[in-house]
Motif scaffolding. Structure first.
Motif, PDB file in Angstrom:
ATOM      1  N   TYR A   7       6.997-103.048  14.585  1.00  0.00           N
ATOM      2  CA  TYR A   7       6.250-102.552  15.641  1.00  0.00           C
ATOM      3  C   TYR A   7       4.744-101.844  15.263  1.00  0.00           C
ATOM      4  N   GLN A   8       4.248-102.263  14.389  1.00  0.00           N
ATOM      5  CA  GLN A   8       2.718-101.831  14.151  1.00  0.00           C
ATOM      6  C   GLN A   8       2.071-102.031  15.099  1.00  0.00           C
ATOM      7  N   GLU A   9       2.072-103.295  15.930  1.00  0.00           N
ATOM      8  CA  GLU A   9       1.131-103.357  17.004  1.00  0.00           C
ATOM      9  C   GLU A   9       1.886-103.153  18.211  1.00  0.00           C
ATOM     10  N   PRO A  10       1.388-102.758  19.467  1.00  0.00           N
ATOM     11  CA  PRO A  10       1.872-102.498  20.479  1.00  0.00           C
ATOM     12  C   PRO A  10       2.288-103.890  21.329  1.00  0.00           C
ATOM     13  N   LEU A  11       3.000-104.080  22.401  1.00  0.00           N
ATOM     14  CA  LEU A  11       3.184-105.480  23.239  1.00  0.00           C
ATOM     15  C   LEU A  11       2.664-104.927  24.595  1.00  0.00           C
ATOM     16  N   ASP A  12       1.904-105.870  25.133  1.00  0.00           N
ATOM     17  CA  ASP A  12       1.256-105.594  26.599  1.00  0.00           C
ATOM     18  C   ASP A  12       2.181-106.423  27.483  1.00  0.00           C
ATOM     19  N   LEU A  13       2.762-106.168  28.532  1.00  0.00           N
ATOM     20  CA  LEU A  13       3.627-106.881  29.253  1.00  0.00           C
ATOM     21  C   LEU A  13       3.423-106.467  30.780  1.00  0.00           C
ATOM     22  N   PRO A  14       3.864-107.207  31.742  1.00  0.00           N
ATOM     23  CA  PRO A  14       3.901-106.685  33.042  1.00  0.00           C
ATOM     24  C   PRO A  14       5.043-106.058  33.423  1.00  0.00           C
ATOM     25  N   SER A  15       5.140-104.997  34.278  1.00  0.00           N
ATOM     26  CA  SER A  15       6.326-104.033  34.511  1.00  0.00           C
ATOM     27  C   SER A  15       7.509-105.025  34.956  1.00  0.00           C
ATOM     28  N   PRO A  16       8.666-104.880  34.752  1.00  0.00           N
ATOM     29  CA  PRO A  16      10.047-105.601  35.080  1.00  0.00           C
ATOM     30  C   PRO A  16      10.146-105.274  36.608  1.00  0.00           C
ATOM     31  N   VAL A  17       9.629-104.111  37.238  1.00  0.00           N
ATOM     32  CA  VAL A  17       9.736-103.649  38.510  1.00  0.00           C
ATOM     33  C   VAL A  17       8.587-104.152  39.293  1.00  0.00           C
ATOM     34  N   LYS A  18       7.330-103.781  38.811  1.00  0.00           N
ATOM     35  CA  LYS A  18       6.221-104.108  39.590  1.00  0.00           C
ATOM     36  C   LYS A  18       5.348-105.041  38.963  1.00  0.00           C
ATOM     37  N   ALA A  19       5.145-106.201  39.313  1.00  0.00           N
ATOM     38  CA  ALA A  19       4.538-107.218  38.614  1.00  0.00           C
ATOM     39  C   ALA A  19       2.908-106.815  38.530  1.00  0.00           C
ATOM     40  N   GLU A  20       2.330-106.002  39.434  1.00  0.00           N
ATOM     41  CA  GLU A  20       1.043-105.737  39.527  1.00  0.00           C
ATOM     42  C   GLU A  20       0.785-104.498  38.493  1.00  0.00           C
ATOM     43  N   LEU A  21       1.672-103.994  37.798  1.00  0.00           N
ATOM     44  CA  LEU A  21       1.653-102.929  36.612  1.00  0.00           C
ATOM     45  C   LEU A  21       1.643-103.608  35.453  1.00  0.00           C
ATOM     46  N   GLN A  22       0.557-103.259  34.826  1.00  0.00           N
ATOM     47  CA  GLN A  22       0.580-103.662  33.351  1.00  0.00           C
ATOM     48  C   GLN A  22       1.047-102.615  32.344  1.00  0.00           C
ATOM     49  N   LEU A  23       2.252-102.832  31.453  1.00  0.00           N
ATOM     50  CA  LEU A  23       2.642-101.796  30.671  1.00  0.00           C
ATOM     51  C   LEU A  23       2.145-102.135  29.069  1.00  0.00           C
ATOM     52  N   GLN A  24       1.954-101.186  28.308  1.00  0.00           N
ATOM     53  CA  GLN A  24       1.930-101.281  26.903  1.00  0.00           C
ATOM     54  C   GLN A  24       3.320-100.723  26.143  1.00  0.00           C
ATOM     55  N   TYR A  25       3.948-101.410  25.658  1.00  0.00           N
ATOM     56  CA  TYR A  25       5.221-101.089  24.781  1.00  0.00           C
ATOM     57  C   TYR A  25       4.922-100.785  23.495  1.00  0.00           C
ATOM     58  N   GLN A  26       5.507 -99.449  22.990  1.00  0.00           N
ATOM     59  CA  GLN A  26       5.321 -99.082  21.503  1.00  0.00           C
ATOM     60  C   GLN A  26       6.715 -98.613  21.098  1.00  0.00           C
ATOM     61  N   ILE A  27       7.165 -99.069  20.148  1.00  0.00           N
ATOM     62  CA  ILE A  27       8.739 -98.803  19.475  1.00  0.00           C
ATOM     63  C   ILE A  27       8.423 -97.984  18.328  1.00  0.00           C
ATOM     64  N   THR A  28       9.284 -96.879  17.921  1.00  0.00           N
ATOM     65  CA  THR A  28       9.193 -96.205  16.996  1.00  0.00           C
ATOM     66  C   THR A  28      10.782 -96.070  16.202  1.00  0.00           C
ATOM     67  N   LYS A  29      11.067 -96.306  15.011  1.00  0.00           N
ATOM     68  CA  LYS A  29      12.239 -96.331  14.513  1.00  0.00           C
ATOM     69  C   LYS A  29      12.377 -94.610  14.013  1.00  0.00           C
ATOM     70  N   PHE A  30      13.599 -94.254  14.100  1.00  0.00           N
ATOM     71  CA  PHE A  30      14.125 -92.943  13.695  1.00  0.00           C
ATOM     72  C   PHE A  30      15.619 -92.809  13.481  1.00  0.00           C
ATOM     73  N   GLY A  31      16.051 -91.869  12.843  1.00  0.00           N
ATOM     74  CA  GLY A  31      17.334 -91.699  12.700  1.00  0.00           C
ATOM     75  C   GLY A  31      18.057 -92.819  11.569  1.00  0.00           C
TER      76      GLY A  31
END
Length: 433
Positions: A159-183
Motif C-alpha cells: 500500500y505504498q502508493e494510493p489507488l485512484d478509482l471511480p466511486s462505486p456509488v457515483k461514477a462521476e466521483l473519483q476516489l483515491q484509496y489509501q490503506i494502512t495496516k495496524f494492530g
C-alpha cells in the motif's frame, strides 16, 4: 489486603477459641471447637453471598455494611469500581469525540478487521462508498467493493502508493484509496474525493496534448522546407545554419511526440487490456536499435534473458519504456562501455534491468529523475538529444502495469535501472505464444 488476611485469620482463631472454651466447660471439647469453626464458616458464606449479590447489581450502589476483613474488602472493591467507572467514562468520552470528529471529516474512513470484515466507518463512507450501517456491519469488504482493480490492490498488501478509482456509488466521483495496516492484521481504509483535482489534471493534460498536436503541423512544414533547402548548393555559413535549424526542429518534433505519448499515458493509471508479450524478441529488437544508435562508439552489449517466462501488458508501451532505459544507457556511457540487458523472474515477479558502466548519478538526483524535464546537467543532456521526458514516460508505463522502477547508481562507476513487475503479470513462454 495483607492486613485483611491477618484479620480474617484472627477472626477464625477467635471463633475457634470461643468454641473450644465453651466445649471444654460443657465437657465436649471437640464438638465445641467444631461448632466455633462452623459458625465462623457460615458467617463467611453470608458475607460472600452479600458480596456476590452487590457485584451482580452493577448499578453503582454503595457496598453492604460489614466489619473486619469483609468491610475492608467491600471498601477496596468499591474504590476500584469507582476508579474503573471513571476510566470507562473517560474512554467513552474519547471514543465519542473520535466518532464526532471522524463524522465531520469529508474523507471516508473504514476500519477492517483481520478477517477482512467491515468493523466501523464514518458518515462520509456512506456517501462515497455506499456503506449502510443497518446492514453492512460485519460483512466482508470484497462483497461491497467489487471493482477488480480494488480487489487486486487490497489483496496484494503493498500500500505504498494510493489507488485512484471511480466511486462505486457515483461514477462521476473519483476516489483515491489509501490503506494502512495496524494492530493484528487490521486495516484502515481512507477514501478521498479527488474529483476536482482530477478535473484540473485532465485540463492540464488536454492543454498539453492539444498544444503538442497543434505544433506538429508547423514543425512538419518547417522540416520539409529545411530538407529542401539543404538539398541545394548553398554557401557553407548558410548550410551550417540550416543544418542546426534542422537539428533543433527534429528535437522539437521528438519533444512533441514524447509529450503526446505522456499525455496519453497519464489519461489512465491502468492499462485497458493485458496481452501476452513475447519479451525475448522485444528485447532483441531494442538491442538492435541500441547498436545502431551506438554505431562507431565501441559499446559492447550483453544480453541475459530468462527463456522460460514472458510478460503480460501493452507491447508498444513496454517497448517505449525499455527503449528509453537502453537508449539513455547508450547516450550517457562513454565510448567502449559495457551495457547489460537482463530479464529474469523469481517469486517476486518479473524484472527487466539495464546496467551500464557509465558516468553514474549522484544520490541527490535519483529521487527526481522521473520528473518531467529534470536534467542533471543541462548542457550535456541537450547535447545528447534527449527530451527530458524519457524517464517520466518509463514511470507512467510501469504504473499502468502495476510495476515500479528502482534506480541504483554510483558516481563514476555506472547505473542500474530495474523495472519490477508483479507475479500475476508473468506468464510461461508457451502461454504467451
Amino acid at each position: 489486603m495483607q492486613v485483611s488476611r491477618h484479620t480474617l485469620l484472627l477472626s477464625l482463631l477467635l471463633f475457634a477459641a470461643v468454641g473450644l472454651i465453651g466445649g471444654t466447660l460443657l465437657g465436649h471439647t471437640l464438638a465445641g471447637l467444631s461448632l466455633g469453626v462452623i459458625v465462623w464458616s457460615l458467617r463467611q458464606i453470608r458475607q460472600f453471598n452479600r458480596l456476590t449479590e452487590w457485584l451482580h447489581r452493577e448499578d453503582g450502589s454503595e457496598p453492604p455494611e460489614a466489619d473486619g476483613a469483609w468491610g475492608d474488602l467491600f471498601d477496596e472493591l468499591a474504590r476500584m469500581q469507582k476508579r474503573g467507572s471513571a476510566r470507562e467514562q473517560s474512554l467513552r468520552g474519547i471514543i465519542s469525540r473520535f466518532q464526532q470528529s471522524s463524522a465531520a471529516l469529508t474523507d471516508a474512513i473504514v476500519i477492517i478487521d483481520n478477517q477482512n470484515n467491515l468493523e466501523w466507518w464514518n458518515r462520509a463512507a456512506d456517501r462515497l462508498l455506499g456503506l449502510k450501517a443497518t446492514s453492512d456491519r460485519g460483512k466482508p469488504l470484497m462483497n461491497l467493493l467489487r471493482d477488480p482493480r480494488f480487489v487486486r490492490y487490497f489483496r496484494k498488501g503493498h500500500y505504498q502508493e494510493p489507488l485512484d478509482l471511480p466511486s462505486p456509488v457515483k461514477a462521476e466521483l473519483q476516489l483515491q484509496y489509501q490503506i494502512t495496516k495496524f494492530g493484528q492484521g487490521d486495516r484502515l481504509l481512507v477514501a478521498r474525493d479527488i474529483t476536482r483535482l482530477m478535473r484540473l489534471e485532465h485540463t492540464r493534460q488536454d492543454f498539453v496534448a492539444n498544444a503538442s498536436h497543434e505544433l506538429r503541423t508547423p514543425l512538419t512544414v518547417i522540416r520539409g522546407y529545411l530538407e529542401t533547402f539543404l538539398d541545394q548548393e548553398l554557401p557553407k555559413p548558410l548550410q551550417r545554419a540550416l543544418g542546426q535549424m534542422q537539428q533543433q526542429a527534429q528535437r522539437m518534433e521528438s519533444l512533441v511526440t514524447d509529450l503526446l505519448l505522456l499525455s496519453r499515458l497519464e489519461a489512465s493509471h491502468h492499462i485497458s487490456d493485458e496481452h501476452p508479450i513475447l519479451i525475448h524478441p522485444l528485447i532483441r529488437q531494442i538491442h538492435q536499435d541500441a547498436e545502431a544508435l551506438a554505431s562507431g562508439r565501441g559499446h559492447r552489449f550483453v544480453l541475459d534473458i530468462d527463456p522460460e517466462y514472458d510478460l503480460l501488458g501493452q507491447r508498444n508501451e513496454l517497448q517505449s519504456a525499455f527503449s528509453n532505459l537502453v537508449f539513455n544507457a547508450v547516450r550517457y556511457t562513454p565510448d567502449n562501455g559495457i551495457i547489460t540487458l537482463r530479464w529474469w523472474t523469481d517469486a517476486l515477479g518479473g524484472h527487466f534491468a539495464v546496467t551500464d558502466n557509465g558516468i553514474g548519478i549522484e544520490p541527490m538526483h535519483i529521487p527526481r529523475l522521473t520528473e518531467r524535464f529534470y536534467r542533471i546537467d543541462e548542457s550535456r543532456s541537450s547535447a545528447s538529444g534527449g527530451t527530458g521526458l524519457g524517464l517520466a514516460i518509463v514511470k507512467h508505463v510501469l504504473v499502468r502495469h502495476d510495476a515500479h522502477l528502482d534506480i541504483h547508481s554510483t558516481r563514476g562507476k555506472g547505473s542500474t535501472f530495474t523495472c519490477h513487475f508483479p507475479p500475476d503479470m508473468v506468464v510461461p513462454v508457451r502461454d504467451a505464444e
